[in-house]
Design an enzyme around this catalytic site. Structure first.
Site, PDB file in Angstrom:
ATOM      1  N   LYS A 125       0.734  -1.445   0.067  1.00 15.98           N
ATOM      2  CA  LYS A 125      -0.593   0.220  -0.352  1.00 15.98           C
ATOM      3  C   LYS A 125       0.757   1.492   0.021  1.00 15.98           C
ATOM      4  O   LYS A 125       1.916   1.424   0.919  1.00 15.98           O
ATOM      5  CB  LYS A 125      -0.773  -0.009   1.648  1.00 15.98           C
ATOM      6  CG  LYS A 125      -1.655  -1.185   0.562  1.00 15.98           C
ATOM      7  CD  LYS A 125      -2.929  -1.099  -0.002  1.00 15.98           C
ATOM      8  CE  LYS A 125      -3.720  -2.190   0.126  1.00 15.98           C
ATOM      9  NZ  LYS A 125      -5.489  -2.173  -0.713  1.00 15.98           N
TER      10      LYS A 125
ATOM     11  N   ASP B 267      -0.249  -0.266  -4.561  1.00 12.78           N
ATOM     12  CA  ASP B 267      -1.395   0.155  -4.646  1.00 12.78           C
ATOM     13  C   ASP B 267      -1.934   1.449  -3.241  1.00 12.78           C
ATOM     14  O   ASP B 267      -2.009   1.401  -2.891  1.00 12.78           O
ATOM     15  CB  ASP B 267      -2.273  -1.045  -4.014  1.00 12.78           C
ATOM     16  CG  ASP B 267      -3.866  -0.557  -3.344  1.00 12.78           C
ATOM     17  OD1 ASP B 267      -4.233   0.231  -4.842  1.00 12.78           O
ATOM     18  OD2 ASP B 267      -4.733  -1.496  -3.477  1.00 12.78           O
TER      19      ASP B 267
ATOM     20  N   GLU C 273      -2.382   0.570  -8.284  1.00 13.43           N
ATOM     21  CA  GLU C 273      -3.624  -0.106  -8.845  1.00 13.43           C
ATOM     22  C   GLU C 273      -3.987   1.400  -8.431  1.00 13.43           C
ATOM     23  O   GLU C 273      -3.908   2.014  -6.871  1.00 13.43           O
ATOM     24  CB  GLU C 273      -3.121  -0.931  -7.745  1.00 13.43           C
ATOM     25  CG  GLU C 273      -4.571  -1.502  -7.445  1.00 13.43           C
ATOM     26  CD  GLU C 273      -4.577  -3.076  -6.536  1.00 13.43           C
ATOM     27  OE1 GLU C 273      -4.045  -4.001  -7.303  1.00 13.43           O
ATOM     28  OE2 GLU C 273      -5.456  -3.149  -5.695  1.00 13.43           O
TER      29      GLU C 273
ATOM     30  N   GLU D   8     -11.878  -3.030  -8.790  1.00 13.16           N
ATOM     31  CA  GLU D   8     -12.081  -3.792  -7.343  1.00 13.16           C
ATOM     32  C   GLU D   8     -13.644  -2.688  -7.152  1.00 13.16           C
ATOM     33  O   GLU D   8     -14.411  -3.051  -6.078  1.00 13.16           O
ATOM     34  CB  GLU D   8     -11.162  -3.652  -6.056  1.00 13.16           C
ATOM     35  CG  GLU D   8     -11.072  -2.413  -5.501  1.00 13.16           C
ATOM     36  CD  GLU D   8      -9.469  -2.541  -4.554  1.00 13.16           C
ATOM     37  OE1 GLU D   8      -8.329  -2.277  -4.951  1.00 13.16           O
ATOM     38  OE2 GLU D   8     -10.159  -2.487  -3.537  1.00 13.16           O
TER      39      GLU D   8
ATOM     40  N   ASP E  54     -13.973  -7.814  -9.385  1.00 11.77           N
ATOM     41  CA  ASP E  54     -14.465  -8.340  -7.756  1.00 11.77           C
ATOM     42  C   ASP E  54     -15.873  -8.469  -8.042  1.00 11.77           C
ATOM     43  O   ASP E  54     -16.566  -8.518  -8.572  1.00 11.77           O
ATOM     44  CB  ASP E  54     -14.294  -6.629  -7.050  1.00 11.77           C
ATOM     45  CG  ASP E  54     -14.833  -7.056  -6.075  1.00 11.77           C
ATOM     46  OD1 ASP E  54     -13.787  -6.673  -4.892  1.00 11.77           O
ATOM     47  OD2 ASP E  54     -15.818  -7.350  -5.580  1.00 11.77           O
TER      48      ASP E  54
ATOM     49  N   HIS F  19      -9.394  -8.810  -7.813  1.00 14.93           N
ATOM     50  CA  HIS F  19      -9.206  -8.399  -6.222  1.00 14.93           C
ATOM     51  C   HIS F  19      -9.932  -9.272  -5.590  1.00 14.93           C
ATOM     52  O   HIS F  19     -10.866  -9.985  -5.690  1.00 14.93           O
ATOM     53  CB  HIS F  19      -9.943  -6.630  -6.685  1.00 14.93           C
ATOM     54  CG  HIS F  19      -9.843  -6.183  -5.283  1.00 14.93           C
ATOM     55  ND1 HIS F  19     -11.099  -6.601  -4.226  1.00 14.93           N
ATOM     56  CD2 HIS F  19      -8.983  -5.545  -4.559  1.00 14.93           C
ATOM     57  CE1 HIS F  19     -11.062  -5.931  -3.303  1.00 14.93           C
ATOM     58  NE2 HIS F  19      -9.552  -5.660  -3.106  1.00 14.93           N
TER      59      HIS F  19
END
Ligand SMILES: [Mg+2]
Length: 415
Positions: A212, A240, A266, A292, A315, A342
């Site tokens: 992240k 992400d 992402e 997602e 997703d 995802h």
């Protein structure tokens, strides 16, 4: 043919925020939750589905599922394309979308429960049920309205006539489907935990992790360096940002991370911003991933038409169930874009693996450079938890869609 006689719903919430599992730049304290639905037939069979949420609002999502109850008795269990049409085209509920957001996800939970029921009746895991359906039967479950400027029913049929399904089923049974892990990368973990989990990911046989980013640039650079040192130079690292940036900021931040070999960036910006993603993609050399939070097949179409992404991240519970995800897989195949689903959350790995495996067998025909996200928590609450070995999802064998939660977990965590 039996029919649905009862709907039972549950507001299930796991206190994941205590350990900062799942923490990212936009969602610092999620409590992974499921707005859960069980459809019961007059024969006593059950189909299970859910929408993943991260805590507050799970009750709103449950209420949206309950709003569909008047449709249930009449739903044709043998024609899930028709079931989609009846649910999506409720003339009053449709106003709450249309075809996006809480109501659409509620429809997804009900449709997934219907697919779960159908797969259980067939005695097959969902991926295998879908993989043995005829092309015509598959396209009959898809709503091509709004898609035909990009993908027609006939083109979808051609894609689904790809030869070699049995070979690919055999390959899946032998070697499974590649996974990447996000377990090391949560923003709330300290450096020592990041380092340890990165090393464990390598030891466990994964070939890609995800971190992240987007909270603080210096933190991101430090954490990326720790991860790179832990996994080695040739290992894939995706990042992400969870929608954190404006478009110019995204371009600057990605450059400032200073790693031109990232596997992808992402959700750099708003998930609705097709042209923003297009601009970012044109400005950077790293692949752009999103999906997602993609509200449905029309957004997928536009992202693909605009060449605004490199990786489509479907997703299992964001859109209207299996039907709409089939549409999105077909669109991605038409445009030659890879799909890396995802997952994580609660139950998303269990659910989405079936769609990725179906895609490999019957739609794209390839696992090349494709991975299903994996996060190592909450699997124990499911009747058929995912099995990931040596960095691969093993093909599920238990009949159903993977969406059935253990009754004792529902009891313990129901709000
Ligand atoms: Mg993400």
């Amino acid at each position: 043919m039996s029919r649905i006689v009862a709907m039972r719903t549950h507001d299930v919430r796991f206190p994941t925020s205590v350990l900062l599992d799942g923490s990212d730049a936009m969602n610092p304290d999620p409590d992974y939750s499921a707005a859960y639905v069980r459809l019961v037939t007059d024969g006593g069979e059950e189909g299970h589905g859910f929408v993943f949420t991260i805590g507050r609002g799970n009750d709103v999502q449950v209420a949206a599922i309950r709003a569909l109850e008047p449709h249930l008795r009449g739903l044709p269990l043998d024609d899930l394309g028709e079931a989609w049409r009846r649910l999506v085209h409720d003339s009053q509920l449709r106003w709450l979308g249309p075809e996006k957001g809480v109501m659409h996800m509620a429809i997804g939970a009900v449709l997934t429960a219907l697919w779960d029921l159908r797969a259980k009746r067939a005695g097959l895991p969902l991926w295998r049920l879908l993989s043995t359906m005829e092309p015509e039967e598959i396209v009959d479950t898809v709503d091509f309205r709004y898609l035909t400027d990009a993908l027609t029913r006939d083109e979808a049929m051609d894609l689904l006539r790809r030869p070699g399904r049995q070979d690919r089923i055999d390959q899946l049974m032998r070697t499974g489907y590649p996974a990447y892990t996000t377990t090391p990368g949560w923003l709330g973990y300290d450096d020592a935990k990041l380092d340890r989990l990165c090393r464990e990911a390598v030891a466990d046989g994964f070939t890609q992790i995800k971190l992240k980013v987007g909270g603080d640039l210096e933190d991101d650079r430090r954490r990326l360096a720790i991860a790179r040192a832990a996994v080695g130079p040739d290992f894939k690292i995706a990042v992400d940002a969870n929608q954190r940036w404006d478009v110019p900021q995204a371009i600057e931040w990605i450059a400032a991370l200073g790693d031109p070999h990232l596997a992808w960036i992402e959700e750099p910006t708003s998930p609705d911003d097709v042209l923003g993603h297009q601009a970012i993609r044109r400005a950077i050399s790293i692949p752009v991933a999103t999906g997602e939070h993609m509200t449905g097949r029309v957004m997928a179409k536009q992202f693909l038409q605009a060449q605004a992404l490199d990786v489509l991240q479907i997703d299992a519970t964001r859109v209207a169930g299996v039907n709409e995800n089939i549409a999105m897989l077909l669109l991605a195949a038409k445009f030659g874009v890879r799909v890396c689903p995802h997952a994580g959350g609660v139950g998303l790995c269990e659910a989405v693996q079936h769609l990725a495996m179906f895609d490999f067998v019957a739609v794209s025909g390839t696992r090349e450079d494709r991975y299903i996200e994996y996060v190592d928590h909450l699997h124990e609450h499911f009747v058929a938890p995912v099995v990931v070995e040596n960095g691969n999802y093993l093909a599920p064998a238990v009949p159903g869609a993977g969406t059935e939660m253990r009754p004792e977990s529902i009891r313990e965590y129901e709000k």
